[in-house]
Design a protein around this motif. Sequence first.
Motif, PDB file in Angstrom:
ATOM      1  N   ALA A   1     -13.188   3.106   3.832  1.00 58.50           N
ATOM      2  CA  ALA A   1     -12.045   3.756   3.186  1.00 58.50           C
ATOM      3  C   ALA A   1     -12.227   5.260   3.135  1.00 58.50           C
ATOM      4  O   ALA A   1     -13.344   5.783   3.205  1.00 58.50           O
ATOM      5  CB  ALA A   1     -11.866   3.209   1.772  1.00 58.50           C
TER       6      ALA A   1
ATOM      7  N   ALA B   1     -10.814   8.694   0.748  1.00 62.72           N
ATOM      8  CA  ALA B   1     -10.167   9.120  -0.495  1.00 62.72           C
ATOM      9  C   ALA B   1      -9.932  10.621  -0.401  1.00 62.72           C
ATOM     10  O   ALA B   1     -10.878  11.413  -0.430  1.00 62.72           O
ATOM     11  CB  ALA B   1     -11.047   8.781  -1.689  1.00 62.72           C
TER      12      ALA B   1
ATOM     13  N   ILE C   1      -5.825   6.792  -1.412  1.00 67.17           N
ATOM     14  CA  ILE C   1      -6.822   5.883  -0.840  1.00 67.17           C
ATOM     15  C   ILE C   1      -6.228   5.201   0.385  1.00 67.17           C
ATOM     16  O   ILE C   1      -5.119   4.669   0.337  1.00 67.17           O
ATOM     17  CB  ILE C   1      -7.245   4.800  -1.851  1.00 67.17           C
ATOM     18  CG1 ILE C   1      -7.840   5.438  -3.112  1.00 67.17           C
ATOM     19  CG2 ILE C   1      -8.227   3.822  -1.218  1.00 67.17           C
ATOM     20  CD1 ILE C   1      -9.192   6.064  -2.923  1.00 67.17           C
TER      21      ILE C   1
ATOM     22  N   ARG D   1      -6.049  -0.265   1.207  1.00 63.15           N
ATOM     23  CA  ARG D   1      -5.390   0.384   0.074  1.00 63.15           C
ATOM     24  C   ARG D   1      -4.867  -0.651  -0.914  1.00 63.15           C
ATOM     25  O   ARG D   1      -5.112  -0.556  -2.130  1.00 63.15           O
ATOM     26  CB  ARG D   1      -4.245   1.261   0.568  1.00 63.15           C
ATOM     27  CG  ARG D   1      -3.505   1.980  -0.552  1.00 63.15           C
ATOM     28  CD  ARG D   1      -2.344   2.806  -0.025  1.00 63.15           C
ATOM     29  NE  ARG D   1      -1.555   3.345  -1.105  1.00 63.15           N
ATOM     30  CZ  ARG D   1      -0.225   3.367  -1.120  1.00 63.15           C
ATOM     31  NH1 ARG D   1       0.458   2.857  -0.099  1.00 63.15           N
ATOM     32  NH2 ARG D   1       0.419   3.884  -2.140  1.00 63.15           N
TER      33      ARG D   1
ATOM     34  N   THR E   1      -7.704  -2.358  -2.712  1.00 62.39           N
ATOM     35  CA  THR E   1      -8.331  -1.487  -3.702  1.00 62.39           C
ATOM     36  C   THR E   1      -7.484  -1.375  -4.961  1.00 62.39           C
ATOM     37  O   THR E   1      -8.009  -1.387  -6.084  1.00 62.39           O
ATOM     38  CB  THR E   1      -8.589  -0.097  -3.103  1.00 62.39           C
ATOM     39  OG1 THR E   1      -9.458  -0.229  -1.974  1.00 62.39           O
ATOM     40  CG2 THR E   1      -9.224   0.832  -4.119  1.00 62.39           C
TER      41      THR E   1
END
Length: 322
Positions: A66, A68, A80, A101, A104
């Motif tokens: 990922a 950020a 994200i 995303r 998460t």
Amino acid sequence: MLRVSYEAVLKLVSVAALVPDVRQALISGLMCPPRGHHELGSANADGAFLIMPAWRPGGALGVKIATAFPRNHDRGHPFIQGEFLLFDGATGTPVASIDGRALTLLRTAAVSAVAADLLAPPAAETLLMVGTGALAPHLIAGHLSIRKYAEVLVWGRDPGKAASLARQLRQDGIEATAADDLQRAARHADVICSATSSQTPLIRGAWLKPRAHLDLVGSFQPWMRESDDDCVRGALVVTDTLGALAESGDLLDPVTRGVLARERVFLLEEMLRRGPLTQDLGVSVFKSVGVATSDLAAAEHIYARMIETSQRAGRAAIASGS
């Protein structure tokens, strides 16, 4: 390999449905090596690159990759972004690629709910949501899945966004109101959930009720802070990973200044294994930055729901003769 899109994840799975699986994952001894957290610097808009592997002994394994990027709020891109790859534990075969995303958003809210179930006042009546981003409605849903709040307050630096989120929540049957004064709202709240990209403290310890629970989600880098030192001074402080002591300004700053002792920061998984807390906790603080065990639990749940939905659709097609 099955591909599960952002829209499909949010359609298939609710935060409330994830909470039991995430709780079990946190206490069941899944393997989770230290995650790779790489600061990319100003040349990459102060973004971070995360690599988070986990596996279940004798079971599935997976990794979330990922990014950020805090400045994406101003660029029209999600904060994200990423992908979760799920593998069969017996053969190592990739079985699913899941939008990182969406995963998460849901697992972060589920972890906050698990922590609040342990730490928040049993008779909490007012929840304050600080922040109006993509996480906010999921976090509210998570908290509502474990406490029946009489009211939900929403505060954001943009009053229009706070009003919009409160209106959306009311349409979903939640008694929600936009708060125009953060201090007044915080003093009234029993539980405060904060998910912002703030670099300076928004929440003051002097505002908290004697038995308040503070759920800090936003700060994941050393220069990011959502709370001041007084929020953790004398509080029960719990985190999902001790890596938060180096990654989040909400813990790093007070530890560095001696306000908070490292040995007074407890892991959520250890607290869960001890069982329900019976003593008066005073102020409790939960700081999350994300752990791969909860990602894996969410991915397994999403994959199972996707397979179940596909099989049900197949049976329906056969039954209709199509």
